[in-house]
Write an enzyme that holds these catalytic residues in place. Sequence first.
Site, PDB file in Angstrom:
ATOM      1  N   CYS A  83       0.830  -1.208   0.000  1.00 40.39           N
ATOM      2  CA  CYS A  83       0.000   0.000   0.000  1.00 40.39           C
ATOM      3  C   CYS A  83       0.871   1.268   0.000  1.00 40.39           C
ATOM      4  CB  CYS A  83      -0.985  -0.058   1.165  1.00 40.39           C
ATOM      5  SG  CYS A  83      -2.424   1.000   0.909  1.00 40.39           S
ATOM      6  N   HIS A 171      -3.812  -5.022   0.498  1.00 42.62           N
ATOM      7  CA  HIS A 171      -3.319  -5.566   1.772  1.00 42.62           C
ATOM      8  C   HIS A 171      -3.381  -7.095   1.754  1.00 42.62           C
ATOM      9  CE1 HIS A 171      -2.801  -1.845   4.061  1.00 42.62           C
ATOM     10  NE2 HIS A 171      -3.814  -1.396   3.363  1.00 42.62           N
ATOM     11  N   GLU A 173      -2.177  -9.026   3.918  1.00 39.55           N
ATOM     12  CA  GLU A 173      -2.164  -9.559   5.283  1.00 39.55           C
ATOM     13  C   GLU A 173      -3.548  -9.709   5.907  1.00 39.55           C
ATOM     14  OE1 GLU A 173      -1.642  -5.044   5.761  1.00 39.55           O
ATOM     15  OE2 GLU A 173      -1.248  -6.577   4.256  1.00 39.55           O
TER      16      GLU A 173
END
Length: 200
Positions: A83, A171, A173
């Site tokens: 990001c 993202h 994660e």
Amino acid sequence: MSEQQRILIIDFGSQYTQLIARRVREAHVYCEIHPPSRTIEWIREWSPTGIILSGGPNSVYGESVPTADPGLLELGTPVLGVCYGMQLLAHLSGGKVERAARREYGRAALTVLGGTLFEGFGEGEETPVWMSHGDHVDSAPAGYDVVARSLNSPVAAIQHRQKPLFGVQFHPEVAHTPRGGEILNNFLFAVCGCTPDWTP
């Protein structure tokens, strides 16, 4: 655990930084989170196997925003920008980051175009990812290929042609990116050459 095998996560203020660390540790790789104020000398001495630049709420072109030493990209150490981390990577590489016509927040369909981070994905495959950004990389910096795109982010992931430098605009994660773990593991194992042998 090999003494040398460790991932450095540089925290640019993302609410998800701890989650990146958790994902790396779940993959049985040791990691630590450090602030952007760490010097290039400190990083060289710490000798990370790989570096992850986290997301964050700032714009790379803002006043007094956290940044990184461009020397980071010359260490030869693999770098993954997430990001804001990808925008910073592009910015330090001479790419153009600008305010997006509309802020992208939420689920997006990512089209995979190739690249090491997407080993195991089919070329042209669509996969859901979680976006959260107001800026985007307008075009890939010199020396980089675009390896994924989405409707609102034509440059949703980049990979340098010669150096182990990678960026993703989404993202990986978070749970909202169902195959994000595979992407992170491709960075940890295929790119950094880590061995999954660390336990807390």
